[in-house]
Design a protein around this motif. Structure first.
Motif, PDB file in Angstrom:
ATOM      1  N   ASP A 276       0.818  -1.210  -0.016  1.00  0.00           N
ATOM      2  CA  ASP A 276      -0.008  -0.127   0.171  1.00  0.00           C
ATOM      3  C   ASP A 276       0.783   1.322   0.062  1.00  0.00           C
ATOM      4  O   ASP A 276       1.878   1.303   0.636  1.00  0.00           O
ATOM      5  N   LYS A 277       0.356   2.144  -0.876  1.00  0.00           N
ATOM      6  CA  LYS A 277       1.134   3.544  -0.856  1.00  0.00           C
ATOM      7  C   LYS A 277       0.275   4.534   0.362  1.00  0.00           C
ATOM      8  O   LYS A 277      -1.081   4.348   0.128  1.00  0.00           O
ATOM      9  N   TYR A 297      -7.027   2.104 -10.859  1.00  0.00           N
ATOM     10  CA  TYR A 297      -6.337   1.760  -9.638  1.00  0.00           C
ATOM     11  C   TYR A 297      -7.117   1.264  -8.491  1.00  0.00           C
ATOM     12  O   TYR A 297      -7.873   1.901  -8.230  1.00  0.00           O
ATOM     13  N   LYS A 301      -2.959   1.946  -4.412  1.00  0.00           N
ATOM     14  CA  LYS A 301      -2.200   2.019  -5.738  1.00  0.00           C
ATOM     15  C   LYS A 301      -2.494   3.522  -6.384  1.00  0.00           C
ATOM     16  O   LYS A 301      -3.677   3.835  -6.382  1.00  0.00           O
ATOM     17  N   GLU A 307       2.803   9.510  -6.859  1.00  0.00           N
ATOM     18  CA  GLU A 307       3.851   8.663  -5.995  1.00  0.00           C
ATOM     19  C   GLU A 307       5.031   9.915  -5.824  1.00  0.00           C
ATOM     20  O   GLU A 307       5.521   9.855  -4.791  1.00  0.00           O
TER      21      GLU A 307
END
Length: 329
Positions: A276-277, A297, A301, A307
């Motif tokens: 996980d971000k 997504y 994600k 990111e």
């Protein structure tokens, strides 16, 4: 910023080397239609989800829910705002004047202003501070009445943008008709299933490019119900819709809206999974998500550009936490 990187499938060539060539797929809306009669609007959506399954969502609502709540929302006009704030400030001063200070309206190259005259330097300084406070309060009131607020970017620059959190809060009750429909497909107790279903639905809605928050003055933004009616929205509009719909579905989940240059995403305080971000904000860890589309997504994600901005700290967070008066029915 439109998410250009979409879910990839691997297509194998027939050569002995079996070279892999990515075939990029994006969220696909299969159908949209609307009918309006006798004060009711019916909307019909169909799309292909990230598992290649066809999904549909059809609902009806009183036409007033689509048009009345934000009927006064329009692009921010700096000149009109400045004139209104000056007049409101003058009125507030007249209700709370300072002895020994006179005040009058001024005009310079079409710009309204307020001039002060005082009997002493100290009185003038006090009057200036008092006037600044009244002006700030007048501007906040003016913006709030029109669903705008002062926005501070990650670099400290300020501008005026729609108050996305406030708009989402007031839109959530308007989306209640969707809750039983969605729960026929997904399990409410599974945060990720609910979120991914919601994301897939919104990702499939046609995208319109986001204008600069610093210069667009809200042009192009549409509130959630109007976005559904028009079947189109930019990333700020889609994040606001996603937040409002998820708030209606899961009233107690803590969420944030995350703004980077040219794009918006959101975070949810959900159980973590590997890969996980996330970001942490005020002691809470949020799993990030991209509801904008067309890339499909899932929660956790995000796009590479998103990111990179998050990792560099080039973002601003606005909390969308639980309203204590929220109705969980």
């Amino acid at each position: 910023m439109k998410n250009k990187v979409c879910r990839s499938l691997v297509k194998l060539s027939l050569s002995l080397a079996f070279l892999a060539t990515p075939l990029m797929l994006c969220a696909q809306q299969l159908h949209f239609s609307k009918q309006q009669q006798e004060g009711t609007v019916s909307l019909n959506f169909a799309w292909q989800d990230m598992n290649d399954a066809a999904q549909q969502l059809n609902f009806s609502e009183n036409s007033g829910a689509f048009f009345k709540p934000f009927r006064n929302f329009r692009a921010y006009n700096p000149l009109s705002a400045q004139q209104a704030v000056v007049k409101k400030t003058l009125k507030a001063w007249q209700a709370d004047p300072i002895d020994g200070v006179s005040i009058k309206l001024t005009r310079d190259n079409g710009q309204l202003g307020i001039g002060l005259t005082a009997t002493s330097e100290n009185a003038l300084q006090d009057a200036s501070a008092h006037l600044k406070r009244l002006s700030g309060e007048a501007k906040e009131q003016y913006l709030a009445q029109r669903f705008y607020h002062i926005f501070t970017r990650h670099d400290g620059k300020q501008g005026v943008k729609p108050d996305h959190v406030k708009i989402a809060e007031q839109s959530a009750p308007l989306l209640k008709a969707l809750k039983p429909i969605i729960l026929e497909t997904v399990e409410l107790r599974n945060i990720r299933l609910v979120t991914d279903y919601t994301f897939n639905f919104i990702q499939s809605i046609p995208y319109s490019k986001l204008a600069s928050r610093q210069t667009s003055a809200g042009a192009g933004f549409v509130p959630p119900m109007q976005l559904l009616y028009q079947n189109q929205g930019d990333c700020d509009s889609k994040v606001t819709l996603a937040s409002a719909l998820l708030r209606s579905l899961m009233p107690r989940i803590e969420m944030i809206m995350v703004f980077i240059d040219g794009h918006a995403l959101m975070g949810i305080n959900a159980p973590l999974q590997a890969g996980d971000k996330t970001i942490s904000y005020e002691g809470i860890t949020y799993v990030l998500g991209e509801p904008t589309g067309p890339a499909q997504y899932p929660l956790g994600k995000i796009a590479l550009q998103s990111e990179q901005a998050i990792d560099a700290g080039l973002y601003t967070v606005e909390k969308f936490h639980v309203n204590e008066t929220v109705d969980e029915e």
